[in-house]
Scaffold this motif. Structure first.
Motif, PDB file in Angstrom:
ATOM      1  N   GLU A   1       0.836  -1.202   0.000  1.00  0.00           N
ATOM      2  CA  GLU A   1       0.000   0.000   0.000  1.00  0.00           C
ATOM      3  C   GLU A   1       0.872   1.254   0.000  1.00  0.00           C
ATOM      4  OE1 GLU A   1      -3.965  -1.389   2.426  1.00  0.00           O
ATOM      5  OE2 GLU A   1      -2.082  -1.225   3.544  1.00  0.00           O
ATOM      6  N   ILE A   2       1.960   1.227   0.770  1.00  0.00           N
ATOM      7  CA  ILE A   2       2.866   2.376   0.801  1.00  0.00           C
ATOM      8  C   ILE A   2       3.522   2.576  -0.564  1.00  0.00           C
ATOM      9  CG2 ILE A   2       5.017   3.251   1.791  1.00  0.00           C
ATOM     10  CD1 ILE A   2       4.184   1.866   4.424  1.00  0.00           C
ATOM     11  N   LEU A   3       3.882   1.476  -1.217  1.00  0.00           N
ATOM     12  CA  LEU A   3       4.485   1.591  -2.544  1.00  0.00           C
ATOM     13  C   LEU A   3       3.498   2.166  -3.550  1.00  0.00           C
ATOM     14  CD1 LEU A   3       6.566  -1.715  -2.761  1.00  0.00           C
ATOM     15  CD2 LEU A   3       7.428   0.631  -2.541  1.00  0.00           C
ATOM     16  N   PHE A   4       2.214   1.823  -3.426  1.00  0.00           N
ATOM     17  CA  PHE A   4       1.225   2.442  -4.313  1.00  0.00           C
ATOM     18  C   PHE A   4       1.160   3.941  -4.061  1.00  0.00           C
ATOM     19  CE2 PHE A   4      -3.034   4.293  -4.516  1.00  0.00           C
ATOM     20  CZ  PHE A   4      -3.165   4.348  -5.897  1.00  0.00           C
ATOM     21  N   ILE A   5       1.145   4.334  -2.785  1.00  0.00           N
ATOM     22  CA  ILE A   5       1.111   5.759  -2.460  1.00  0.00           C
ATOM     23  C   ILE A   5       2.334   6.464  -3.049  1.00  0.00           C
ATOM     24  CG2 ILE A   5       1.319   7.421  -0.562  1.00  0.00           C
ATOM     25  CD1 ILE A   5      -0.444   5.622   1.108  1.00  0.00           C
ATOM     26  N   MET A   6       3.486   5.837  -2.933  1.00  0.00           N
ATOM     27  CA  MET A   6       4.694   6.416  -3.507  1.00  0.00           C
ATOM     28  C   MET A   6       4.591   6.495  -5.033  1.00  0.00           C
ATOM     29  SD  MET A   6       6.991   7.397  -1.262  1.00  0.00           S
ATOM     30  CE  MET A   6       5.513   8.239  -0.696  1.00  0.00           C
ATOM     31  N   GLY A   7       4.009   5.450  -5.636  1.00  0.00           N
ATOM     32  CA  GLY A   7       3.793   5.483  -7.080  1.00  0.00           C
ATOM     33  C   GLY A   7       2.869   6.627  -7.476  1.00  0.00           C
ATOM     34  N   HIS A   8       1.851   6.845  -6.649  1.00  0.00           N
ATOM     35  CA  HIS A   8       0.935   7.967  -6.874  1.00  0.00           C
ATOM     36  C   HIS A   8       1.696   9.299  -6.813  1.00  0.00           C
ATOM     37  CE1 HIS A   8      -2.851  10.342  -6.159  1.00  0.00           C
ATOM     38  NE2 HIS A   8      -1.990  11.096  -5.484  1.00  0.00           N
ATOM     39  N   GLU A   9       2.517   9.479  -5.780  1.00  0.00           N
ATOM     40  CA  GLU A   9       3.271  10.728  -5.638  1.00  0.00           C
ATOM     41  C   GLU A   9       4.308  10.876  -6.754  1.00  0.00           C
ATOM     42  OE1 GLU A   9       2.279  12.935  -3.707  1.00  0.00           O
ATOM     43  OE2 GLU A   9       0.865  11.684  -2.580  1.00  0.00           O
ATOM     44  N   MET A  10       4.900   9.769  -7.187  1.00  0.00           N
ATOM     45  CA  MET A  10       5.831   9.836  -8.305  1.00  0.00           C
ATOM     46  C   MET A  10       5.112  10.241  -9.588  1.00  0.00           C
ATOM     47  SD  MET A  10       8.146   6.469  -7.470  1.00  0.00           S
ATOM     48  CE  MET A  10       8.965   6.334  -5.871  1.00  0.00           C
ATOM     49  N   GLY A  11       3.841   9.843  -9.695  1.00  0.00           N
ATOM     50  CA  GLY A  11       3.045  10.272 -10.840  1.00  0.00           C
ATOM     51  C   GLY A  11       2.920  11.782 -10.889  1.00  0.00           C
ATOM     52  N   HIS A  12       2.726  12.392  -9.727  1.00  0.00           N
ATOM     53  CA  HIS A  12       2.681  13.860  -9.682  1.00  0.00           C
ATOM     54  C   HIS A  12       3.994  14.453 -10.189  1.00  0.00           C
ATOM     55  CE1 HIS A  12      -1.172  14.341  -7.798  1.00  0.00           C
ATOM     56  NE2 HIS A  12      -0.844  13.653  -6.717  1.00  0.00           N
ATOM     57  N   TYR A  13       5.099  13.821  -9.788  1.00  0.00           N
ATOM     58  CA  TYR A  13       6.412  14.325 -10.206  1.00  0.00           C
ATOM     59  C   TYR A  13       6.616  14.165 -11.707  1.00  0.00           C
ATOM     60  CZ  TYR A  13      11.489  14.826 -10.473  1.00  0.00           C
ATOM     61  OH  TYR A  13      12.759  15.224 -10.818  1.00  0.00           O
ATOM     62  N   VAL A  14       6.342  12.959 -12.210  1.00  0.00           N
ATOM     63  CA  VAL A  14       6.568  12.667 -13.628  1.00  0.00           C
ATOM     64  C   VAL A  14       5.705  13.558 -14.510  1.00  0.00           C
ATOM     65  CG1 VAL A  14       6.256  10.901 -15.414  1.00  0.00           C
ATOM     66  CG2 VAL A  14       7.332  10.303 -13.235  1.00  0.00           C
ATOM     67  N   MET A  15       4.459  13.765 -14.106  1.00  0.00           N
ATOM     68  CA  MET A  15       3.535  14.584 -14.898  1.00  0.00           C
ATOM     69  C   MET A  15       3.625  16.073 -14.565  1.00  0.00           C
ATOM     70  SD  MET A  15       0.216  12.030 -15.106  1.00  0.00           S
ATOM     71  CE  MET A  15       0.351  11.348 -13.440  1.00  0.00           C
ATOM     72  N   LYS A  16       4.605  16.421 -13.717  1.00  0.00           N
ATOM     73  CA  LYS A  16       4.901  17.819 -13.399  1.00  0.00           C
ATOM     74  C   LYS A  16       3.679  18.576 -12.856  1.00  0.00           C
ATOM     75  CE  LYS A  16       8.741  18.279 -16.676  1.00  0.00           C
ATOM     76  NZ  LYS A  16       9.122  16.900 -16.449  1.00  0.00           N
ATOM     77  N   HIS A  17       2.916  17.893 -12.002  1.00  0.00           N
ATOM     78  CA  HIS A  17       1.711  18.523 -11.467  1.00  0.00           C
ATOM     79  C   HIS A  17       2.022  19.708 -10.557  1.00  0.00           C
ATOM     80  CE1 HIS A  17      -0.896  14.691 -12.203  1.00  0.00           C
ATOM     81  NE2 HIS A  17      -0.691  15.405 -13.285  1.00  0.00           N
ATOM     82  N   VAL A  18       3.148  19.644  -9.839  1.00  0.00           N
ATOM     83  CA  VAL A  18       3.506  20.772  -8.969  1.00  0.00           C
ATOM     84  C   VAL A  18       3.726  22.032  -9.796  1.00  0.00           C
ATOM     85  CG1 VAL A  18       5.245  21.688  -7.403  1.00  0.00           C
ATOM     86  CG2 VAL A  18       4.494  19.319  -7.160  1.00  0.00           C
ATOM     87  N   TYR A  19       4.427  21.890 -10.909  1.00  0.00           N
ATOM     88  CA  TYR A  19       4.719  23.049 -11.745  1.00  0.00           C
ATOM     89  C   TYR A  19       3.471  23.514 -12.500  1.00  0.00           C
ATOM     90  CZ  TYR A  19       9.551  21.877 -10.746  1.00  0.00           C
ATOM     91  OH  TYR A  19      10.736  21.608 -10.096  1.00  0.00           O
ATOM     92  N   ILE A  20       2.652  22.556 -12.938  1.00  0.00           N
ATOM     93  CA  ILE A  20       1.400  22.927 -13.608  1.00  0.00           C
ATOM     94  C   ILE A  20       0.487  23.664 -12.634  1.00  0.00           C
ATOM     95  CG2 ILE A  20      -0.716  22.013 -14.661  1.00  0.00           C
ATOM     96  CD1 ILE A  20       1.015  19.747 -15.811  1.00  0.00           C
ATOM     97  N   GLY A  21       0.410  23.143 -11.399  1.00  0.00           N
ATOM     98  CA  GLY A  21      -0.412  23.806 -10.390  1.00  0.00           C
ATOM     99  C   GLY A  21       0.097  25.195 -10.063  1.00  0.00           C
ATOM    100  N   LEU A  22       1.415  25.331  -9.993  1.00  0.00           N
ATOM    101  CA  LEU A  22       2.010  26.629  -9.711  1.00  0.00           C
ATOM    102  C   LEU A  22       1.728  27.612 -10.846  1.00  0.00           C
ATOM    103  CD1 LEU A  22       3.785  28.371  -7.895  1.00  0.00           C
ATOM    104  CD2 LEU A  22       5.795  27.375  -9.020  1.00  0.00           C
ATOM    105  N   ALA A  23       1.864  27.142 -12.081  1.00  0.00           N
ATOM    106  CA  ALA A  23       1.573  28.012 -13.230  1.00  0.00           C
ATOM    107  C   ALA A  23       0.098  28.398 -13.260  1.00  0.00           C
ATOM    108  CB  ALA A  23       1.958  27.300 -14.530  1.00  0.00           C
ATOM    109  N   GLY A  24      -0.773  27.431 -12.959  1.00  0.00           N
ATOM    110  CA  GLY A  24      -2.200  27.734 -12.914  1.00  0.00           C
ATOM    111  C   GLY A  24      -2.531  28.754 -11.852  1.00  0.00           C
TER     112      GLY A  24
END
Length: 430
Positions: free
Chosen positions: A270-293
């Motif tokens: 379950e922890i690895l899935f959560i980490m995979g989820h957070e890595m998805g945010h990184y790979v898809m650059k959601h932090v930067y997209i959110g910041l730009a938005g």
């Protein structure tokens, strides 16, 4: 003045009654017939008593949220219509000589008033979380966090106000554009500092102590082509029983953080899935997209605020005891407009966030190739956090930055059915 105050008070009370009626009497959180008996049905992983408690806790928490936001609006209106804001300005003018100190003093008094008015509601929220065994935080620790909030917010707020009134005095027509230009580096600076300066004021952060688990996480990161040397954990068990993990910061200060409650209550898959989820945010650059938005929305917001601010000051300035756009006594009006527009934009920003969270869920399942771990994680999140699996529409629109637990589990089920679809074309070498 009495009529205006009575009218605003009546509107606020009627709004509160509507929210209570909607959440506690009519808010549709029922499970659709198509979901009954599936993994997304809360009856399949929560006892009836847990369901009842989760419903009660969620309704109370949502009610406090919905009545808390317009409470600020009501307070700002009262400060303006009664002339209290003007009197505070006059007090500061007689107390200190330099104008920048007058502004800082005004901001300090205003911040104290807002904190004093909203504190009872915050305290009720804290007590509710204690009563339902979500919070484990002591009253002293809670009070410490409130004090930290104030002393982080006050200097930042003071700088923003000083810059705003300087800009409006020097560039009356284009202040909003210049303010936005300054917002960009200021926001980036705060994003960069938050993980290493601000967050540690509230909790202790340290590298993940379970080295075997860290090796698994780093191997997962390597598979996702993510440069990572450490995963951080934070001692949130001192404050809550809830589970969470998140990505924070930008550039060299970017961190993936796990709450220790998550480490203590979930298994490795379950922890690895959560980490995979957070890595998805990184790979898809959601932090930067959110910041730009956020920066684009703030540009549009500042432009709209300028137009409304000008009109209100011109039309109602005398009634609100404001002597012009550059009057520090008008600060509650500016805060009122910012708060209203921010709340109005929440459905849009939440919709974008839910889309990103859904994409991160999908990425996590694909990376770990463990759909069952995803479902178990969502179910554990609902149980430990006493979360409504299918919240009412207004809650989804204005509160939920994530898809509902029911939607996340259904998405996982749909993903499994797609993978197992016997009509899909097989590979040529099979």
């Amino acid at each position: 003045m009495r009529k205006w105050i009575a009218g605003a008070g009546l509107v606020y009370v009627l709004y509160g009654l509507f929210i209570y009626w909607y959440l506690f009497m009519t808010g549709d959180a029922a499970v659709p017939e198509a979901v009954r008996g599936t993994e997304a049905d809360p009856a399949s992983f929560m006892k009836p008593s847990q369901l009842a408690v989760a419903e009660q806790y969620s309704n109370i928490k949502n009610f406090l949220f919905f009545i808390g936001i317009p409470l600020d609006w009501f307070l700002f209106f009262i400060l303006l219509i009664t002339g209290i804001s003007k009197k505070i300005k006059q007090w500061m003018a007689t107390a200190v000589r330099f104008q920048f100190l007058q502004v800082a003093g005004f901001v300090f008094v205003l911040s104290l008033i807002v904190a004093a008015v909203t504190l009872p509601l915050d305290w009720i929220g804290y007590q509710v979380a204690l009563d339902y065994n979500i919070s484990t935080q002591t009253a002293a620790s809670w009070a410490k966090d409130q004090i930290i909030d104030f002393w982080i917010g006050f200097p930042l707020f003071t700088v923003c106000v000083l810059v705003f009134y300087w800009l409006i005095s020097k560039h009356e027509k284009r202040w909003w554009l210049y303010a936005w230009c300054l917002t960009v580096p200021f926001t980036l600076f705060l994003f960069f500092l938050q993980p290493v300066v601000i967050d540690p004021l509230y909790n202790d952060f340290y590298p993940l102590q379970n080295k075997e688990l860290e090796s698994k996480i780093l191997a997962l990161a390597n598979e996702a082509d993510i440069p990572a040397d450490h995963v951080y954990e934070v001692n949130m068990s001192e404050k809550t029983n809830a589970l969470n993990a998140y990505v924070t910061g930008i550039g060299a200060n970017k961190r993936i953080v796990l709450w220790d409650t998550t480490l203590n209550k979930l298994n490795d898959s379950e922890i690895l899935f959560i980490m995979g989820h957070e890595m998805g945010h990184y790979v898809m650059k959601h932090v930067y997209i959110g910041l730009a938005g956020y920066l684009l929305l703030s540009l549009a917001g500042l432009y709209v605020i300028d137009k409304i601010y000008r009109q209100v000051v011109r039309t109602f300035g005398a009634r609100l005891h404001i002597n012009g756009k550059g009057d520090i006594a008008a600060l509650p009006l500016l805060l009122l407009l910012i708060s209203v527009l921010t709340f109005a934009s929440t459905p849009f920003s939440n919709a974008v966030s839910r889309y990103q969270e859904n994409a991160a869920d999908q990425y996590g399942m694909e990376l770990t190739r463990d759909r069952e771990a995803a479902v178990d994680t969502f179910q554990d999140l609902a149980v430990t956090g006493l979360t409504q699996v299918n919240p009412p529409l207004l809650v989804k629109v204005f509160r939920n930055s994530h898809p509902s637990i029911m939607e996340r589990i259904e998405h996982a089920e749909t993903n499994e059915k797609t993978e197992e679809d016997p009509t899909s074309k097989p590979d040529s070498d099979q």
